[in-house]
Enzyme design. Structure first.
Site, PDB file in Angstrom:
ATOM      1  N   CYS A   6       0.895  -1.299   0.040  1.00 56.69           N
ATOM      2  CA  CYS A   6      -0.081  -0.018  -0.151  1.00 56.69           C
ATOM      3  C   CYS A   6       0.963   1.171  -0.034  1.00 56.69           C
ATOM      4  CB  CYS A   6      -0.936   0.014   1.029  1.00 56.69           C
ATOM      5  SG  CYS A   6      -1.908  -1.307   1.167  1.00 56.69           S
ATOM      6  N   HIS A  27      -3.077   7.583   2.194  1.00 57.86           N
ATOM      7  CA  HIS A  27      -3.469   6.173   1.736  1.00 57.86           C
ATOM      8  C   HIS A  27      -5.066   5.838   2.479  1.00 57.86           C
ATOM      9  CE1 HIS A  27      -3.994   1.914   0.953  1.00 57.86           C
ATOM     10  NE2 HIS A  27      -3.694   1.423   2.224  1.00 57.86           N
ATOM     11  N   ASN A  33      -9.903   0.127   0.118  1.00 58.08           N
ATOM     12  CA  ASN A  33      -8.552   0.019   0.037  1.00 58.08           C
ATOM     13  C   ASN A  33      -8.040  -0.604  -1.336  1.00 58.08           C
ATOM     14  OD1 ASN A  33      -5.757  -0.374   0.327  1.00 58.08           O
ATOM     15  ND2 ASN A  33      -5.790  -1.123   2.491  1.00 58.08           N
TER      16      ASN A  33
HETATM   17  N1  ACO Z   1     -18.587  -8.032   9.444  1.00 59.62           N
HETATM   18  C1  ACO Z   1     -18.724  -8.322  10.654  1.00 59.62           C
HETATM   19  N2  ACO Z   1     -18.053  -8.806  11.631  1.00 59.62           N
HETATM   20  C2  ACO Z   1     -16.972  -8.878  11.569  1.00 59.62           C
HETATM   21  C3  ACO Z   1     -16.503  -8.673  10.192  1.00 59.62           C
HETATM   22  C4  ACO Z   1     -17.114  -8.105   9.203  1.00 59.62           C
HETATM   23  N3  ACO Z   1     -16.922  -8.065   8.121  1.00 59.62           N
HETATM   24  N4  ACO Z   1     -15.033  -8.734  10.174  1.00 59.62           N
HETATM   25  C5  ACO Z   1     -14.673  -9.083  11.324  1.00 59.62           C
HETATM   26  N5  ACO Z   1     -15.622  -9.054  12.245  1.00 59.62           N
HETATM   27  C6  ACO Z   1     -15.964  -9.342  13.523  1.00 59.62           C
HETATM   28  C7  ACO Z   1     -14.688 -10.313  14.061  1.00 59.62           C
HETATM   29  O1  ACO Z   1     -14.905 -11.649  13.747  1.00 59.62           O
HETATM   30  C8  ACO Z   1     -14.595  -9.964  15.623  1.00 59.62           C
HETATM   31  O2  ACO Z   1     -15.499 -10.761  16.099  1.00 59.62           O
HETATM   32  P1  ACO Z   1     -15.111 -11.440  17.765  1.00 59.62           P
HETATM   33  O3  ACO Z   1     -14.685 -10.180  18.435  1.00 59.62           O
HETATM   34  O4  ACO Z   1     -16.536 -12.078  17.742  1.00 59.62           O
HETATM   35  O5  ACO Z   1     -13.947 -12.377  17.208  1.00 59.62           O
HETATM   36  C9  ACO Z   1     -15.062  -8.463  15.601  1.00 59.62           C
HETATM   37  O6  ACO Z   1     -16.042  -8.470  14.401  1.00 59.62           O
HETATM   38  C10 ACO Z   1     -14.035  -7.556  15.691  1.00 59.62           C
HETATM   39  O7  ACO Z   1     -14.455  -6.366  16.019  1.00 59.62           O
HETATM   40  P2  ACO Z   1     -13.579  -5.093  16.333  1.00 59.62           P
HETATM   41  O8  ACO Z   1     -12.474  -5.438  17.062  1.00 59.62           O
HETATM   42  O9  ACO Z   1     -14.733  -4.033  16.622  1.00 59.62           O
HETATM   43  O10 ACO Z   1     -13.001  -4.538  14.990  1.00 59.62           O
HETATM   44  P3  ACO Z   1     -12.122  -3.568  14.629  1.00 59.62           P
HETATM   45  O11 ACO Z   1     -12.600  -2.329  15.304  1.00 59.62           O
HETATM   46  O12 ACO Z   1     -10.686  -3.687  15.210  1.00 59.62           O
HETATM   47  O13 ACO Z   1     -12.068  -3.155  13.070  1.00 59.62           O
HETATM   48  C11 ACO Z   1     -10.627  -3.854  11.366  1.00 59.62           C
HETATM   49  C12 ACO Z   1     -11.702  -4.316  12.460  1.00 59.62           C
HETATM   50  C13 ACO Z   1     -11.725  -2.823  10.326  1.00 59.62           C
HETATM   51  C14 ACO Z   1     -10.145  -4.856  10.406  1.00 59.62           C
HETATM   52  C15 ACO Z   1      -9.737  -2.838  11.709  1.00 59.62           C
HETATM   53  O14 ACO Z   1      -8.891  -3.449  12.789  1.00 59.62           O
HETATM   54  C16 ACO Z   1      -8.715  -2.354  10.523  1.00 59.62           C
HETATM   55  O15 ACO Z   1      -9.279  -1.573   9.959  1.00 59.62           O
HETATM   56  N6  ACO Z   1      -7.528  -2.538  10.737  1.00 59.62           N
HETATM   57  C17 ACO Z   1      -6.602  -2.088   9.715  1.00 59.62           C
HETATM   58  C18 ACO Z   1      -6.635  -3.013   8.675  1.00 59.62           C
HETATM   59  C19 ACO Z   1      -6.100  -2.749   7.360  1.00 59.62           C
HETATM   60  O16 ACO Z   1      -6.731  -1.484   6.974  1.00 59.62           O
HETATM   61  N7  ACO Z   1      -5.876  -3.327   6.401  1.00 59.62           N
HETATM   62  C20 ACO Z   1      -5.550  -3.059   5.133  1.00 59.62           C
HETATM   63  C21 ACO Z   1      -3.847  -3.213   4.792  1.00 59.62           C
HETATM   64  S1  ACO Z   1      -2.830  -2.280   5.773  1.00 59.62           S
HETATM   65  C22 ACO Z   1      -3.337  -0.756   5.124  1.00 59.62           C
HETATM   66  O17 ACO Z   1      -3.661  -0.606   4.066  1.00 59.62           O
HETATM   67  C23 ACO Z   1      -3.116   0.325   6.193  1.00 59.62           C
END
Ligand code: ACO
Length: 323
Positions: free
Chosen positions: A114, A250, A280
């Protein structure tokens, strides 16, 4: 007399097919509310089955070349930042060079996920400053949907496909004021596709080359790295944050973008956001957002624009640009 590089034109391309959060509700156990509240994403574009990274790159490149008022024959350097090249080799840049009907000038890919567009801009800027090139085509292009497991709700809701491009030209007036790059390979396993040609190739053969990530750790790292590099960029240019006209970060997640803006004390109205409509798009996200800001008239000649990215590796980078 010093030579600098300057942005002469921008372009972008998005595939036609739109996948909304409602569409994803039909595919995995998720909801529009969850996706929007956790990431800010409403929809993303997905390449058609017969549409490849080079196809997207070509459309973005032609639009940047046109906006620069130049022709493919005048380009003497092509760099494509991509994580999803058409082929293992030749590079997507070489495939694109053939499409553009030109030959001879260096064409190569860079891979910094990215942050790839920032790495590509840095390299192109150095080619121009040292006199090795006079007109560079720099592209971020991805068909990231190909390395997404569409049954993994933790990942598939976040990504999309697209391409963005700039033409950089040699100029006696500085356009790219500074570039800053970093990597920290200790965290390679927090965001990766754990298969490749040399390792775990059997998984590629059965179509299991998928992105995995530790979302929480990536989130924390992205916010820290992308806000710290704003300070680094400002210090390097002896500039104050109020002198930044536009931040083009980004586009991974609106919560990351807002947290970076807050830490860097850059108001939301100075931040270009496309993540709601693009998701993304990895290396394509920054040039796509830059092109949108230029074309809708927000980013103007003379503006100071800070672009920045963060991705797997970890890799991160920024550039301060006078348009
Ligand atoms: N729909 C519903 N529930 C979901 C989904 C979904 N699509 N995905 C995950 N969950 C659930 C998980 O299973 C988990 O459940 P559990 O607690 O029962 O195990 C729960 O949701 C997790 O919820 P949160 O902890 O509130 O999630 P969070 O607020 O951390 O958000 C996310 C998750 C969106 C992935 C966040 O951590 C994030 O954006 N991280 C950065 C990741 C990223 O951007 N990666 C891209 C590449 S790197 C870059 O470009 C910067």
């Amino acid at each position: 007399m010093n030579t600098y590089s300057r942005i002469a034109g921008t372009g972008s391309y998005l595939p036609e097919r739109v996948i909304t959060n409602a569409d994803l509700e039909e595919m995995v156990d998720t909801s529009d509310e969850w996706i929007r509240s956790r990431s800010g994403i409403r929809e993303r574009r997905i390449a058609a089955e017969d549409e490849f990274t080079c196809d997207l790159a070509e459309r973005a490149a032609l639009s940047a070349i046109e906006s620069a008022g130049t022709t493919p024959g005048d380009i003497d350097l092509i760099i494509v930042a991509t994580t999803t090249p058409d082929l293992v080799f030749p590079s997507t840049a070489c495939l694109l060079q053939e499409r553009l009907g030109v030959a001879g000038a260096p064409a190569f890919d860079v891979q910094a996920v990215c942050a790839g567009f920032l790495f590509a801009i840095d390299v192109a800027d150095k080619f121009i400053r040292t006199g090795s090139a006079t007109r560079a085509l720099v592209i971020g292009a991805e068909t990231f949907s190909r390395i997404v497991d569409w049954t993994d709700r933790r990942v598939c809701v976040l990504f999309g496909d697209g391409a963005g491009a700039v033409v950089l030209e040699a100029d006696e007036r500085p356009g790219i004021l500074s570039t800053h790059l970093h990597s920290d390979g200790r965290y390679n396993d927090l965001l990766c596709v754990p298969v490749g040609v040399s390792r775990n190739f059997d998984k590629i053969k059965v179509g299991e080359a998928f992105a995995t990530m530790d979302g929480g750790e990536v989130f924390r790292w992205a916010v820290t790295a992308m806000s710290d590099i704003i300070d680094e960029t400002l210090v390097a240019n002896s500039m104050d944050r109020t002198q930044i006209d536009w931040l083009v970060p980004h586009q991974a997640n609106i919560r990351i973008i807002n947290a970076v803006g807050k830490r860097a004390r850059i108001p939301g109205e100075k931040v270009i956001v496309t993540v709601d409509r693009h998701g993304n798009t990895s290396a394509a996200s920054v040039p796509l957002a830059l092109d949108e800001g230029v074309r809708d008239g927000r980013i103007r000649q003379g503006d100071h624009v800070l672009i920045e990215g963060f991705g797997g590796g970890f890799t991160w980078g920024s550039a301060l640009i006078r348009m």
